[in-house]
Each structure stands twice: as C-alpha cells, then as structure tokens.
Design a protein around this motif. Structure first.
Motif, PDB file in Angstrom:
ATOM      1  N   THR A  68     -51.408  64.883 -87.005  1.00  0.00           N
ATOM      2  CA  THR A  68     -50.020  64.628 -86.815  1.00  0.00           C
ATOM      3  C   THR A  68     -49.356  65.882 -86.535  1.00  0.00           C
ATOM      4  O   THR A  68     -48.507  66.277 -85.748  1.00  0.00           O
ATOM      5  CB  THR A  68     -49.112  63.965 -88.011  1.00  0.00           C
ATOM      6  N   ARG A  69     -49.786  66.946 -87.401  1.00  0.00           N
ATOM      7  CA  ARG A  69     -49.036  68.192 -87.368  1.00  0.00           C
ATOM      8  C   ARG A  69     -49.700  68.870 -85.746  1.00  0.00           C
ATOM      9  O   ARG A  69     -48.745  69.637 -85.080  1.00  0.00           O
ATOM     10  CB  ARG A  69     -49.553  69.517 -88.325  1.00  0.00           C
ATOM     11  N   THR A  70     -50.813  68.599 -85.588  1.00  0.00           N
ATOM     12  CA  THR A  70     -51.176  69.230 -84.251  1.00  0.00           C
ATOM     13  C   THR A  70     -50.526  68.632 -82.956  1.00  0.00           C
ATOM     14  O   THR A  70     -50.077  69.258 -82.024  1.00  0.00           O
ATOM     15  CB  THR A  70     -52.944  68.910 -83.973  1.00  0.00           C
ATOM     16  N   VAL A  71     -50.274  67.430 -83.153  1.00  0.00           N
ATOM     17  CA  VAL A  71     -49.563  66.646 -81.932  1.00  0.00           C
ATOM     18  C   VAL A  71     -48.021  66.893 -81.742  1.00  0.00           C
ATOM     19  O   VAL A  71     -47.640  67.526 -80.977  1.00  0.00           O
ATOM     20  CB  VAL A  71     -49.552  64.967 -82.135  1.00  0.00           C
ATOM     21  N   LEU A  72     -47.475  67.145 -83.098  1.00  0.00           N
ATOM     22  CA  LEU A  72     -46.027  67.578 -83.181  1.00  0.00           C
ATOM     23  C   LEU A  72     -45.827  68.912 -82.673  1.00  0.00           C
ATOM     24  O   LEU A  72     -44.738  69.181 -82.175  1.00  0.00           O
ATOM     25  CB  LEU A  72     -45.259  67.474 -84.551  1.00  0.00           C
ATOM     26  N   ALA A  73     -46.779  69.844 -83.007  1.00  0.00           N
ATOM     27  CA  ALA A  73     -46.784  71.289 -82.450  1.00  0.00           C
ATOM     28  C   ALA A  73     -46.452  71.347 -81.126  1.00  0.00           C
ATOM     29  O   ALA A  73     -45.787  72.499 -80.880  1.00  0.00           O
ATOM     30  CB  ALA A  73     -48.156  71.880 -82.944  1.00  0.00           C
TER      31      ALA A  73
END
Length: 378
Positions: free
Chosen positions: A231-236
């Motif tokens: 999730t963090r990778t995508v939202l970054a």
C-alpha cells in the motif's frame, strides 16, 4: 593658507592614507586566514564524509563466514530494504545504502528470502536483490482481490494459513496492534483511522494483490506488514498529486473505495468520481448504495427503500460528504480516478443490468433513465 600650513595638511592626509593602508592589510590578512581555515574545514569534513561513505559501502565484517536468511517482502521500499538489512546485521548503514541505490539509479529489487552475509559489500548485495537469488520458492500465495472488505480479507487470510477467521479479524481490529502499525507506517496510517465512527481501522488499507510467503503459516502481523508495504509503495507514486489535491491518504482511499464499489467492468471510473466530487461541491449527499450495505454489514443484490433508513455515519443518503472511512479496498484504477476525475456536469449515474453506466445531469433525466432500465424499483 601659508606654505607651511599646506605642507602640514598634506602630511596629515598622508598619515591617514598610511593608516588606512595598514588597516586594509590587516583586514586582508584576517580574511585570508579565515578563508584558509574554512577551506581546511571543508576539506577535512568532505574528506571525512567521503571516507565514511566508502567505509559504509564495504562489508560489515569481511572475515565473517556466517549466512543469514533475510526476508524481503513484496512491495518493499528502498528505505524498508535498507532498514531490514541493517537490522539483520548485513550492512553498516541504512542511509548510505539508500543513497547509494538512488545515486546509482538501481531498482527492480525482487521479493523473497535471501541468504546474505556480513562479508558482502553493498554492490554485491544490490546485485543479489536485483537478480532474485533467493533461498527458496514461496510456500504459499495469498490473493486479495479488488473491492474486498476487511471481513472477506480476514477469511482469505485465515483459510490460507489454517487459522480461525474470528481470530484473524480480532487481530486486525486490535487497538494495540493498530497502534504498532501506525508507528511503523506513519505516512499511511494516521489518527483518522482511530475515528470512533470507523467500523474497521484497516478497512481499505490492505492493498489488493497476490502476496507470496516463504513459510507455510505466516502470522497475521507478517501478512499485514507485507500488505501495508505494498500500500505504501503504491501510494508513494501519488503523494505529490494527493498534496496538490489536498487529499489525505484516508480521504483518497475512502473516495477510491466508493468508486471501486460502484464501478462495473464497463464503467468509466473517472466519470463516477466526477459525480461524487460534483455532489460534494454542491453540498448534496452522495447517495451511493454500497455505503448503506456497508453500514448494515450485508451483501445484497438490490437496495430497498427501507435499507436507506439505517442509522449510521456511513449512510450517504443521510449524511453529506465522504463516509468516515473506506468501505473496501481499491485498486490502482480507482485510486487514479479519485485523484484525476473527469470534468463533467453530471450529478447522477445509473448502472444497467448489462453493466453499462448512464450519466445524467438532472434528477428528472436520472428518473427517466431509471424507468427505462430498472424494472423493479427500490
């Protein structure tokens, strides 16, 4: 003025000039000394920094013969990988590793369990992570589809790991567990998920994807960590756009979840997003059926008029604006639609039995389309 007076005046002027020249020489010397000292300082600091970086890129222990199993979860960021390597005693400095990767424009690291040693230098470790020289194949893979809610995700996780569904769900909602995750993911999980109106704090935050695991029965903590990493990778990738739109992560995932739940295969999600934003700007309730069903904790093919009476902050027929939080997880397409809605003057949309979505500007037009395509009304 006499000749003697003129001579005296010239002598005074000459004396003052000599004094000024003397002062100027002193100032120049002071400036030169300061410049030399500053240059020496820069050389010492720069040289020391260079030596420090060079040292950090070398093996932590060149004589070590030990091998450590290091797990790099799917979706790990460079920062996350660096911290994992440092915590496992493989590299000297996580920040230097991260800056080296960025400076060299390295990427494409592969998830998996690696056999790494403190005797490896940073370039060798980077090479291993890029080529995917892992210890073993995944023991199991867990697929979380788009549009799933936390209860459904808990069921998938439980079945894959031979755990009780209630135990998994209870862990996902445990306040202490949530707080530890918030500390680990401060850029993703904020205080907004602790709002008293929220049904499930992690709802919408477990990104839909297929996750490989390298031991038969990973714990809930291990599974959730991998999912939040993703999730963090995508939202970054959308952080700058989110800031420009003045959307918090929570607001973005909430809007994306509404789009995800309303969209059909043939739906234009950006147009659906435009309807929601247009309604919010005009102070109209969103009136989206999935929020009503979410409030009831039910799955139904049709929403009846009596369903719209459910008392809940999630009921967007009764409350304006976004609901307290996401009502499901959303994929990239819905997230992008939430960030980049089409510019329209639509305020209504209707999904037909064939999966087509009809957009209209007025309630009268909406009711006309409804009469054409929906035989059994609410």
């Amino acid at each position: 003025m006499t000749t003697d007076e003129k001579g005296a005046k010239k002598a005074v002027i000459r004396q003052k000039m000599l004094e000024h020249q003397s002062e100027a020489k002193i100032v120049r010397k002071i400036v030169l000394i300061i410049s030399i000292l500053m240059l020496l300082f820069i050389v010492v600091i720069g040289g020391g920094g260079y030596l420090y970086i060079q040292s950090a890129l070398k093996p932590l222990d060149s004589k070590s013969k030990s091998q450590k199993t290091v797990d790099i979860p799917i979706g790990s960021t460079v920062t996350g990988i660096a911290e994992t390597l440092a915590q496992n005693g493989i590299i000297k400095n996580a920040k230097v590793f991260k800056y080296y990767v960025k400076l060299k424009n390295e990427g494409g690291f592969m998830a998996g369990e690696y056999q790494l040693s403190p005797s490896m230098d940073v370039p060798e470790i980077v090479s291993r992570l890029k080529t995917g020289k892992v210890l073993a194949k995944a023991s199991l893979k867990i697929t979380i589809p788009e549009g799933k809610q936390i209860r459904e995700i808990a069921a998938i996780m439980a079945k894959a790991t031979n755990q009780k569904e209630d135990d998994v769900l209870n862990k996902l909602n445990d306040k202490e567990f949530i707080k530890t995750l918030m500390i680990k993911y401060p850029d993703v999980l904020t205080d907004e998920i602790l709002n008293g109106s929220i049904k499930y704090p992690l709802e919408g935050y477990l990104y839909p994807a297929t996750y490989p695991f390298y031991k038969p029965n990973p714990s809930v903590e291990e599974m959730v960590t991998v999912m939040l990493d993703k999730t963090r990778t995508v939202l970054a990738d959308y952080s700058e756009v989110s800031k420009d739109k003045k959307l918090s992560v929570h607001q973005l995932l909430t809007m994306a979840s509404l789009i995800e739940e309303e969209a059909t295969v043939k739906a234009d999600r950006k147009k659906i997003a435009s309807v929601f934003y247009n309604r919010i700007k005009k102070g109209m309730p969103l009136q989206t059926d999935p929020t009503v069903l979410y409030a009831q904790g039910k799955h139904k093919e049709k929403v009846l008029y009596k369903d719209l009476e459910v008392s809940s902050p999630y009921n967007t027929y009764q409350h304006t604006g976004l609901p307290p939080g996401p009502i499901a997880n959303a994929g990239k397409i819905s997230i992008e639609a939430a960030l980049n809605p089409e510019e329209t003057d639509y305020y209504y949309f209707l999904a037909t039995a064939e999966g087509e979505v009809i957009f209209t500007k007025t309630l009268e037009e909406h009711n006309q389309e409804k009469a054409k395509h929906i035989s059994n009304k609410k």
